[in-house]
Design a protein around this motif. Sequence first.
Motif, short mmCIF file in Angstrom:
data_model
loop_
_atom_site.label_atom_id
_atom_site.label_comp_id
_atom_site.label_asym_id
_atom_site.label_seq_id
_atom_site.Cartn_x
_atom_site.Cartn_y
_atom_site.Cartn_z
N PHE A 198 0.85 -1.32 0.12
CA PHE A 198 0.12 0.08 -0.04
C PHE A 198 0.87 1.38 -0.09
O PHE A 198 2.07 1.19 0.23
N ASP A 199 0.28 2.43 -0.12
CA ASP A 199 0.96 3.40 -0.30
C ASP A 199 0.62 4.42 0.82
O ASP A 199 -0.42 4.61 1.05
N VAL A 200 1.85 5.40 1.25
CA VAL A 200 1.53 6.10 2.43
C VAL A 200 2.42 7.44 1.88
O VAL A 200 3.36 7.51 1.13
N CYS A 201 1.92 8.48 2.91
CA CYS A 201 2.75 9.84 2.53
C CYS A 201 3.98 9.67 3.25
O CYS A 201 4.14 9.27 4.37
N PRO A 202 5.08 10.26 2.55
CA PRO A 202 6.33 9.98 3.07
C PRO A 202 6.45 10.87 4.30
O PRO A 202 7.50 10.69 5.14
N GLU A 203 5.77 11.83 4.48
CA GLU A 203 5.79 12.82 5.55
C GLU A 203 5.26 12.18 6.95
O GLU A 203 5.82 11.93 8.04
N CYS A 204 3.85 11.85 6.82
CA CYS A 204 3.12 11.65 8.00
C CYS A 204 2.88 10.11 7.88
O CYS A 204 2.37 9.55 8.97
N LYS A 205 3.12 9.31 7.05
CA LYS A 205 2.95 8.04 6.83
C LYS A 205 1.51 7.57 6.90
O LYS A 205 1.00 6.31 7.20
N LYS A 206 0.74 8.43 6.42
CA LYS A 206 -0.78 8.22 6.60
C LYS A 206 -1.10 7.60 5.35
O LYS A 206 -0.31 7.91 4.41
N LYS A 207 -2.19 6.92 4.95
CA LYS A 207 -2.45 6.16 3.70
C LYS A 207 -2.57 7.41 2.66
O LYS A 207 -3.25 8.22 2.81
N ALA A 208 -1.85 7.21 1.45
CA ALA A 208 -1.93 8.20 0.31
C ALA A 208 -3.35 7.71 -0.41
O ALA A 208 -3.55 6.60 -0.80
N ILE A 209 -3.83 8.79 -0.90
CA ILE A 209 -5.07 8.57 -1.54
C ILE A 209 -4.93 8.89 -3.04
O ILE A 209 -4.30 10.03 -3.64
N PRO A 210 -5.39 8.01 -3.81
CA PRO A 210 -5.02 7.95 -5.49
C PRO A 210 -5.85 9.21 -5.88
O PRO A 210 -7.01 9.48 -5.51
N GLU A 211 -5.27 10.21 -6.59
CA GLU A 211 -5.66 11.32 -7.29
C GLU A 211 -5.23 11.58 -8.55
O GLU A 211 -3.91 11.83 -8.91
N GLY A 212 -6.03 11.32 -9.51
CA GLY A 212 -5.69 11.58 -10.94
C GLY A 212 -4.63 10.64 -11.27
O GLY A 212 -4.82 9.18 -10.98
#
Length: 314
Positions: A198-212
């Motif tokens: 799964f993908d996370v934000c490199p800053e806060c490690k929260k789940k990354a949301i697919p956008e475009g």
Amino acid sequence: MVDGDYEKILVKISEKSGVNKEELNRRVEAKRTKLSGLISREGAAQVIAAELGISFDNEKIKISELSSNLRKFILVGKVIDVSPVRTFQRDGKESKVANLKIADETSNVKVVLWDDNHIRLIEGGDVGIGKVIEISNASVRGGEIHLGSFSELKITNQLLENVNTSKVFQEKKISDFKPSDNATIRAFVVQVFDPRFFDVCPECKKKAIPEGSGFSCSEHGKIIPEKRALMNFVLDDGTETIRSVLFHDGLSKIGITDLENADSLLKQKQNLLGKEMFFSGNVRINKFFNNQEFIVENADEVDLDGLIAKIENK
Ligand SMILES: [Zn+2]
């Protein structure tokens, strides 16, 4: 019965009587033989203590010394967590229950309050985080302290510095698991699933949301995500099996270090299958499957030499 309770009782009796543990253990076994095994080791130890003229009544103990056989102990701890008071129906009547967590320099423990007088202390703000309380006439159940209407809860002026707030894992059997338990089990890995990514934000490690064509974080906007992995496996300790999860950074603890190469991953998975280890983690409800699962935080090798030495010394 929590593992290690018998050992704790022996240590206490030994300290108070000067009789060494080996001798106490011999007397306990002799007592049990005499009573045709109708009494538990812990119960027999209490009888031996009484014969030695030792009483544990109204003794101040530390949280690390708690065991389910203790009665009439006095415990002082600093409140480090308070959960909201909950109401529930019992015999058609509305009842309340409240949970606290208290800590001393040795450990910390959950305290469950069932008496309205005690719960009122929380509701009124008299008992809150940072307050030091003294508990007596409580009982120990499943590694928790329970206070009923005969129990006492007092606020004290005693100072408690440097309390141990780190997570405490309790040795348990899977069949005794309850949601939100922090438990350690000794279990075999009986099934291993492929990793999921799964993908996370490199800053806060929260789940990354697919956008475009890219990804975004609810906090950090457009991001280039980091890939993370988790693995599911099934653990079996002889009492039951449980579906377990280990996240990214923890995977190396069970020997999964290469997720990219299919051949080496397969080999690592095969090595893991049938392996016995100590697993520590948190029990929670998987909402999707509506069953319990075990979020593993730590995995340790079973030190057989150490265990044998421990048994031989008993
Ligand atoms: Zn973020």
